[in-house]
Design a protein around this motif. Structure first.
Motif, PDB file in Angstrom:
ATOM      1  N   GLU A  26      31.957   6.198 -31.197  1.00  0.00           N
ATOM      2  CA  GLU A  26      31.020   7.574 -32.047  1.00  0.00           C
ATOM      3  C   GLU A  26      32.516   8.454 -31.833  1.00  0.00           C
ATOM      4  OE1 GLU A  26      27.963   7.874 -29.322  1.00  0.00           O
ATOM      5  OE2 GLU A  26      27.236   6.261 -29.931  1.00  0.00           O
ATOM      6  N   GLN A  27      33.741   9.224 -31.325  1.00  0.00           N
ATOM      7  CA  GLN A  27      34.198   9.635 -31.079  1.00  0.00           C
ATOM      8  C   GLN A  27      35.460   9.530 -31.751  1.00  0.00           C
ATOM      9  OE1 GLN A  27      35.325  10.634 -27.171  1.00  0.00           O
ATOM     10  NE2 GLN A  27      32.935  10.337 -26.608  1.00  0.00           N
ATOM     11  N   ARG A  28      35.416   7.900 -32.108  1.00  0.00           N
ATOM     12  CA  ARG A  28      36.399   7.840 -33.497  1.00  0.00           C
ATOM     13  C   ARG A  28      35.836   7.968 -34.333  1.00  0.00           C
ATOM     14  NH1 ARG A  28      37.520   2.689 -34.899  1.00  0.00           N
ATOM     15  NH2 ARG A  28      35.978   2.129 -32.772  1.00  0.00           N
ATOM     16  N   TRP A  29      35.299   7.480 -34.904  1.00  0.00           N
ATOM     17  CA  TRP A  29      34.607   7.919 -36.465  1.00  0.00           C
ATOM     18  C   TRP A  29      33.960   9.322 -36.667  1.00  0.00           C
ATOM     19  CZ3 TRP A  29      36.342   4.675 -39.090  1.00  0.00           C
ATOM     20  CH2 TRP A  29      36.212   3.525 -39.334  1.00  0.00           C
ATOM     21  N   ARG A  36      38.837  13.221 -42.854  1.00  0.00           N
ATOM     22  CA  ARG A  36      38.731  12.544 -44.246  1.00  0.00           C
ATOM     23  C   ARG A  36      38.297  13.647 -45.341  1.00  0.00           C
ATOM     24  NH1 ARG A  36      40.939   7.540 -44.754  1.00  0.00           N
ATOM     25  NH2 ARG A  36      41.882   6.530 -43.070  1.00  0.00           N
ATOM     26  N   ALA A  37      37.127  14.744 -44.501  1.00  0.00           N
ATOM     27  CA  ALA A  37      36.695  15.624 -44.927  1.00  0.00           C
ATOM     28  C   ALA A  37      35.366  14.569 -45.497  1.00  0.00           C
ATOM     29  CB  ALA A  37      37.154  16.894 -45.833  1.00  0.00           C
ATOM     30  N   ILE A  38      34.619  13.899 -45.196  1.00  0.00           N
ATOM     31  CA  ILE A  38      33.896  12.744 -46.041  1.00  0.00           C
ATOM     32  C   ILE A  38      32.268  13.305 -45.939  1.00  0.00           C
ATOM     33  CG2 ILE A  38      31.779  10.401 -45.181  1.00  0.00           C
ATOM     34  CD1 ILE A  38      35.666  10.412 -45.972  1.00  0.00           C
ATOM     35  N   ILE A 172      26.937  16.456 -41.246  1.00  0.00           N
ATOM     36  CA  ILE A 172      27.368  17.958 -41.405  1.00  0.00           C
ATOM     37  C   ILE A 172      28.756  18.281 -42.097  1.00  0.00           C
ATOM     38  CG2 ILE A 172      27.381  20.365 -40.381  1.00  0.00           C
ATOM     39  CD1 ILE A 172      24.724  19.288 -38.813  1.00  0.00           C
ATOM     40  N   ASP A 173      28.328  19.532 -43.115  1.00  0.00           N
ATOM     41  CA  ASP A 173      29.861  19.941 -43.399  1.00  0.00           C
ATOM     42  C   ASP A 173      30.080  21.103 -43.179  1.00  0.00           C
ATOM     43  OD1 ASP A 173      31.635  21.406 -44.576  1.00  0.00           O
ATOM     44  OD2 ASP A 173      31.131  20.630 -47.239  1.00  0.00           O
ATOM     45  N   TRP A 174      30.561  21.233 -41.763  1.00  0.00           N
ATOM     46  CA  TRP A 174      31.136  21.635 -40.873  1.00  0.00           C
ATOM     47  C   TRP A 174      32.180  23.093 -41.103  1.00  0.00           C
ATOM     48  CZ3 TRP A 174      28.099  21.976 -36.818  1.00  0.00           C
ATOM     49  CH2 TRP A 174      27.978  20.819 -36.205  1.00  0.00           C
ATOM     50  N   ARG A 175      32.344  22.888 -42.683  1.00  0.00           N
ATOM     51  CA  ARG A 175      33.005  24.235 -43.065  1.00  0.00           C
ATOM     52  C   ARG A 175      32.044  24.808 -43.534  1.00  0.00           C
ATOM     53  NH1 ARG A 175      36.452  21.117 -47.436  1.00  0.00           N
ATOM     54  NH2 ARG A 175      34.133  21.071 -47.814  1.00  0.00           N
ATOM     55  N   GLN A 176      30.682  24.773 -43.329  1.00  0.00           N
ATOM     56  CA  GLN A 176      29.178  25.443 -44.173  1.00  0.00           C
ATOM     57  C   GLN A 176      29.019  25.763 -42.869  1.00  0.00           C
ATOM     58  OE1 GLN A 176      29.557  25.953 -47.235  1.00  0.00           O
ATOM     59  NE2 GLN A 176      31.522  25.166 -47.706  1.00  0.00           N
ATOM     60  N   GLN A 177      29.362  26.843 -41.842  1.00  0.00           N
ATOM     61  CA  GLN A 177      29.236  27.635 -40.771  1.00  0.00           C
ATOM     62  C   GLN A 177      28.781  29.194 -41.209  1.00  0.00           C
ATOM     63  OE1 GLN A 177      29.858  26.434 -36.366  1.00  0.00           O
ATOM     64  NE2 GLN A 177      31.592  25.534 -37.110  1.00  0.00           N
ATOM     65  N   ALA A 773      36.539  -5.614 -42.930  1.00  0.00           N
ATOM     66  CA  ALA A 773      37.100  -5.669 -44.467  1.00  0.00           C
ATOM     67  C   ALA A 773      36.146  -5.089 -45.401  1.00  0.00           C
ATOM     68  CB  ALA A 773      36.618  -7.247 -44.528  1.00  0.00           C
ATOM     69  N   PHE A 774      35.139  -4.759 -45.249  1.00  0.00           N
ATOM     70  CA  PHE A 774      34.625  -3.614 -47.119  1.00  0.00           C
ATOM     71  C   PHE A 774      34.996  -3.174 -46.980  1.00  0.00           C
ATOM     72  CE2 PHE A 774      30.549  -6.068 -45.809  1.00  0.00           C
ATOM     73  CZ  PHE A 774      30.938  -7.495 -46.213  1.00  0.00           C
ATOM     74  N   ALA A 775      35.621  -2.125 -46.636  1.00  0.00           N
ATOM     75  CA  ALA A 775      36.732  -0.381 -46.656  1.00  0.00           C
ATOM     76  C   ALA A 775      37.544  -1.017 -47.658  1.00  0.00           C
ATOM     77  CB  ALA A 775      36.815   0.455 -45.386  1.00  0.00           C
ATOM     78  N   VAL A 776      38.198  -1.761 -47.414  1.00  0.00           N
ATOM     79  CA  VAL A 776      39.814  -1.970 -47.982  1.00  0.00           C
ATOM     80  C   VAL A 776      38.888  -2.844 -49.631  1.00  0.00           C
ATOM     81  CG1 VAL A 776      41.169  -4.089 -48.819  1.00  0.00           C
ATOM     82  CG2 VAL A 776      41.179  -2.637 -46.735  1.00  0.00           C
ATOM     83  N   GLU A 777      37.980  -3.975 -48.972  1.00  0.00           N
ATOM     84  CA  GLU A 777      37.473  -4.622 -50.280  1.00  0.00           C
ATOM     85  C   GLU A 777      37.160  -3.925 -51.496  1.00  0.00           C
ATOM     86  OE1 GLU A 777      36.340  -9.015 -49.177  1.00  0.00           O
ATOM     87  OE2 GLU A 777      33.896  -8.243 -50.583  1.00  0.00           O
ATOM     88  N   LYS A 778      35.895  -3.135 -50.935  1.00  0.00           N
ATOM     89  CA  LYS A 778      35.127  -2.253 -52.240  1.00  0.00           C
ATOM     90  C   LYS A 778      36.299  -0.716 -52.269  1.00  0.00           C
ATOM     91  CE  LYS A 778      31.445  -4.572 -51.746  1.00  0.00           C
ATOM     92  NZ  LYS A 778      30.326  -5.201 -52.257  1.00  0.00           N
ATOM     93  N   GLY A 779      37.494  -0.610 -51.688  1.00  0.00           N
ATOM     94  CA  GLY A 779      38.167   0.578 -52.140  1.00  0.00           C
ATOM     95  C   GLY A 779      37.308   1.751 -51.408  1.00  0.00           C
ATOM     96  N   GLU A 780      35.985   1.670 -50.613  1.00  0.00           N
ATOM     97  CA  GLU A 780      36.134   2.638 -50.054  1.00  0.00           C
ATOM     98  C   GLU A 780      36.220   3.183 -48.438  1.00  0.00           C
ATOM     99  OE1 GLU A 780      35.013   6.313 -50.667  1.00  0.00           O
ATOM    100  OE2 GLU A 780      33.742   5.519 -52.850  1.00  0.00           O
ATOM    101  N   SER A 781      36.784   3.757 -48.481  1.00  0.00           N
ATOM    102  CA  SER A 781      37.224   4.050 -46.531  1.00  0.00           C
ATOM    103  C   SER A 781      35.969   4.572 -45.869  1.00  0.00           C
ATOM    104  CB  SER A 781      37.889   5.179 -46.724  1.00  0.00           C
ATOM    105  OG  SER A 781      37.332   6.842 -46.158  1.00  0.00           O
TER     106      SER A 781
END
Length: 887
Positions: A26-29, A36-38, A172-177, A773-781
């Motif tokens: 949880e902390q890592r993600w 990555r500003a996901i 949340i987009d924490w930049r919009q606080q 595996a999918f992150a690389v395979e699908k090109g979506e981190s």
RNA sequence: UGGCACGUAGCUCAGUGGUAGAGCGCCGCCUUGACACGGCGGAGGCCGGCAGUUCAAUCCUGCCCGUGCCAACCA
């Protein structure tokens, strides 16, 4: 062929931990998403690609409770879904730190009180108060110092909330606080005031207003609640002036007798016909007051005739206005009876000495004490309104239970106290407000009726001024005339460019500081806004209304407003009102209403009952995904028990995904298309799931989406398809590489699609497995930026001979499992031989998937028997011989 | 007193005009090469009550009972 050597991107399961370490992940993600500003909103994309959320700003001075997890998860699930649908999600976070809850917290925390006359201290040294300090008088601090303390506390509180929200995985987009007290919000809020003022929707008026005697501030209708309280009818005899007549009124508030300004009864009431037009005389104080008829008097209640006081209730205010009655204000701002003297124009009396003697007994007392005392005084025969009338109190007070209006945060009943207040004119706009409310789509639909009922029942304009300290200042000054009296009609409103202002320190244009509070000068308004005056602008705060037209155009109106149902009358109502008054708009297209969290026994959670659950321990115990699972299982608008069993199921689901992912991605095989019948039938089934889940989301039914996905994952994927395809995927079934590749391809497809369908609900585990595996395979981190599954994605796959193949295979596999269970052998036991019976058609359907069934059940030899007596679609297993249990 | 919602297995909740569902809990079994934080199998319900509409009602309609919320009554 070069391609047949191409292998699936597999993982080595032995390198993965045995168990999923959720707290670590949880902390890592959370860090990964932040870096990555996901979840960042892209200001450059057009409105039609944008999904705008008007997030509820929590009251940060309140404690964190499980309800926050619940409703914010509902919003987040939708946000993540929309993001995966490719929309540019605007998901800000605000903190509502403005207002009374913070003040109260600061008062308790530091044991201080704000005293605007106290000197400002450059360096204020205060520490959290000890129990010992709390016993002494609170320390008095100046208004700027008090505000400083409020800010100190809210910063800490915001951290706690942010910590929870991050841990919960809110995207949340924490930049919009924003914080409702910050500069930006003060600016928007004051501009809102100015706009409403210019449009003529505001007025200030000195009038009886609901008043909390502890907080010493005015209160709006929306913030009142009724509480059942014991009271008593007191029957009190009045006399008629210049007459021998007497009559008995009934009252629950005898202490207001000195404030009696009239008497009224229904015009048709035969008992009191001869009284109308005459004056009554009150007992004890011997005040002459007019007796007048009124339709509002109910002959059935009490004695049918009653005293009108300034002010016992709203009807008193109405009578006072309509009849032009005297004003005898008795109750002061602090809730005690003010010192008054009888024997003058304001407080006339036929016997001023006696009146003053009686009043001296109750002057300065609180309402409750005064009531007790006056009841005793009313037992005095000398107090009779007419000579020789006997004790004014007729019989003993008759106890009743009745509802009394309180400020929702208050501890003592509201009083009506004449004070100068600012109002937004709303009573004349009820039908327009209703029309706007109807334009908004409510989820669930029936919640609109809450809005409608409230709007139709509106009985007062919106009082927006509060006599408090920590809030947005009302941006006005008043001119003082030559004798220093404020001119409340000649209001000086701050110019928009100068905002935000604090009129107690800023100076109106054209004046200088030296003219403050001087005759011919000006005085600054010291009141602040009602919290809702600012909170009702959250869509505009996010969109930068009046500051950035382009941004406003992209973000207003918002798409959704998530909130709970108890604040429909406040937050939703006022927000709709503001959007209408400012731009004749609706503030958002959809309102998404979450229910309440009830305790495990389905009781409403409340501090007083001590059954409030704090969220962090639950998240620690059941993981963030587990807590989210519980929240998302609840339909919108439905009150839901905080049932640990449900949290547990969520945690278990995440574990299952972890393990299933480990298995599926651990399979090595050459890349081949999905071609085997069972695999094709599975893919066809998957398509149906995607369609159903997507439809549920579009229908704001996240609970259904979750339930369908979960049921499919568990029943069709892990418990059956994965087991049926397992042997072939491992290459142990003796099939060719193409069949093996087909199994692995469809297992991976199933996992891939299911992970994405789960992603809005279980963001951590889905991201974790995706990353293997999918992150690389699908090109979506990040899976949270991956495309939402669509049926179109499956268009390239060949259809099965029949979709029924899947169910037929499962039915047969279940039948063999049952035979094993009945014989109490393990599911892994090999079968030497058995007979599978079914009707001819079902048997024929089994043929293309039989190999997988036999492999999964470890069946060495079999006989098929057509038997019309077996129900179509099901199987009977007979003559089973199990292999001996291996050593 | 009115409005809204809810009443389905022991518990928490789905659901549909056509033979009633899930998870948990319970009982029995299985230590299976993803997972014992598992798996297989099983027991358990006049779908709050009474009427009505319908060939058919747990679902639609009406009334009633119970629970919760909102609002009113506050002399």
């Amino acid at each position: 062929m070069g391609t047949d050597k191409l292998q699936f991107r597999s993982i080595d399961p032995s390198k993965l931990p045995k168990h999923f370490d959720a707290p670590e992940a949880e902390q890592r993600w959370d860090r990964f998403w932040e870096e990555r500003a996901i979840f960042a909103w892209d200001p450059n994309r057009p409105r039609d690609e944008t999904f705008v959320i008007d997030t509820p700003p929590p009251t940060v001075s309140g404690s964190l409770h499980i309800g926050h997890v619940f409703s914010y998860t509902h919003t987040d699930v939708l946000a993540r879904y929309k993001r995966m649908k490719g929309l540019n999600v605007f998901y800000p976070m605000g903190w509502d730190d403005n207002g009374l809850p913070t003040e109260r917290r600061v008062q308790n925390y530091f044991h201080v009180r704000c005293d605007p006359s106290a000197p400002f201290e450059e360096v204020l040294e205060v520490e959290p108060a000890s129990a010992k300090q709390r016993k002494s008088h609170p320390r008095l601090v100046s208004r700027p110092n008090f505000i400083e303390l409020c800010e100190r506390v809210t910063v800490e509180d915001e951290k706690a909330f942010e910590g929870l929200f991050r841990r919960l995985g809110l995207s949340i987009d924490w930049r919009q606080q924003y914080a409702t007290i910050d500069r930006h919000c003060r600016l928007i809020s004051q501009r809102s005031f100015r706009d409403l003022y210019e449009k003529g929707h505001l007025y200030n008026r000195d009038a009886p207003t609901a008043w909390d005697v502890d907080f010493q501030t005015a209160v709006a209708q929306a913030e009142m609640e009724e509480r059942s309280r014991p009271g008593a009818f007191h029957h009190v005899e009045f006399a008629v002036e210049g007459d021998t007549g007497r009559f008995v009124i009934a009252t629950t508030r005898p202490e207001l007798l000195p404030a009696c300004v009239g008497v009224t009864a229904h015009p048709d009431d035969p008992r009191y016909q001869d009284l109308f037009g005459k004056n009554a005389v009150t007992p004890l104080f011997r005040v002459p007051v007019p007796i007048f008829p009124s339709e509002l008097a109910d002959p059935e209640k009490g004695t049918g005739i009653l005293m009108v006081c300034t002010f016992g209730d709203q009807t008193d205010v109405q009578w006072w206005r309509e009849e032009g009655l005297a004003l005898r204000q008795l109750i002061g701002r602090n809730g005690t009876l003010m010192p008054v003297a009888f024997g003058n124009d304001e407080f006339p009396s036929a016997d001023a000495d006696a009146a003053n003697r009686y009043y001296a007994e109750i002057a300065g007392k609180g309402v409750n004490q005064a009531r007790k005392l006056i009841v005793e005084l009313l037992r005095d025969p000398d107090g009779a309104a007419a000579v020789g009338g006997g004790a004014p109190l007729q019989a003993e007070p008759e106890p009743i239970e009745h509802n009394v209006k309180f400020y929702e945060k208050g501890d003592r009943p509201l009083e009506l106290v004449p004070t100068r207040q600012w109002f937004v004119r709303l009573l004349d706009k009820q039908s327009a407000l209703l029309a706007k409310g109807e334009q908004v789509q409510w989820h669930p639909k029936f919640m609109y009726s809450r809005f409608r009922d409230w709007t139709e029942g509106l009985n007062a304009d919106w009082c927006i001024s509060r006599q408090r300290y920590f809030g947005v200042p009302i941006p006005v000054w008043y001119r003082l005339d030559e004798s220093g009296v404020p001119d409340y009609d000649g209001v000086l409103v701050a110019e928009p460019e100068r905002m935000p202002v604090d009129p107690t320190t800023d100076v109106p244009t054209g004046f200088d500081e030296g003219q403050r509070d001087q005759p011919g000068g000006f005085t600054g308004e010291s009141d602040i806004f009602d919290t809702w005056f600012t909170s009702s602008l959250t869509p505009q705060i996010g969109s930068h209304w009046s500051l950035d037209a382009e941004r406003h155009g992209k973000l207003f109106p918002a798409d959704i407003r998530p909130q709970s149902h108890e604040i429909i009358r406040t937050w939703a109502f006022y927000t709709i009102a503001k959007a209408m008054l400012h731009e004749d708009e609706i503030p958002w297209r959809h309102v998404v209403i979450s229910g309440w969290v009830l305790d495990p026994d389905r009781k409403k959670m409340s501090k007083s009952q001590g059954n409030v659950l704090t969220p962090m321990p639950l998240i620690e115990k059941f993981t963030a995904d587990g807590a989210r699972y519980w929240s998302a299982s609840a339909r919108l608008g439905t009150d839901t028990a905080a049932d640990e069993k449900v949290f547990k199921v969520g945690k278990r689901l995440a574990t299952k995904l972890f393990n299933a992912g480990k298995f599926v991605l651990g399979q090595t095989a050459e890349v081949h298309p999905v071609q085997t019948e069972l695999d094709r039938a599975f893919v066809a089934k998957l398509r149906g799931l995607i369609e159903r889940v997507t439809a549920s989301f579009e229908d704001f039914n996240h609970a259904q989406a979750l339930s369908d996905t979960e049921a499919f994952f568990w029943t069709h994927f892990t418990d059956s398809y994965l087991e049926l395809a397992k042997t072939r995927a491992r290459g142990e079934a003796g099939d060719g590489e193409a069949e093996r590749g087909s199994a692995v391809a469809s297992l991976r497809l199933g996992l891939d699609v299911l992970l994405r369908l789960f992603a809005p609900f279980l963001p951590y585990i889905s991201e974790e497995v995706w990353s293997w595996a999918f992150a690389v395979e699908k090109g979506e981190s990040s899976i949270h930026r991956a495309a939402w599954p669509s049926a179109a994605e499956l268009d390239g796959f060949d259809a099965p001979a029949t979709e029924a193949s899947f169910d037929v295979a499962v039915a047969c596999w279940n039948a063999i499992n049952k035979a094993k269970a009945d014989s109490e052998v393990s599911m892994g036991r090999e079968v030497e031989a058995l007979t599978i019976a079914a009707d001819a058609e079902t048997l024929a359907g089994l043929e293309p998937v039989l190999g997988d069934v036999l492999a999964a059940t470890r069946c060495r030899a079999h006989t098929l028997a057509a038997d019309a007596s077996v129900e179509a679609g099901s199987f009977a297993v007979r003559e089973v011989r199990f292999a001996p249990k291996p050593d």
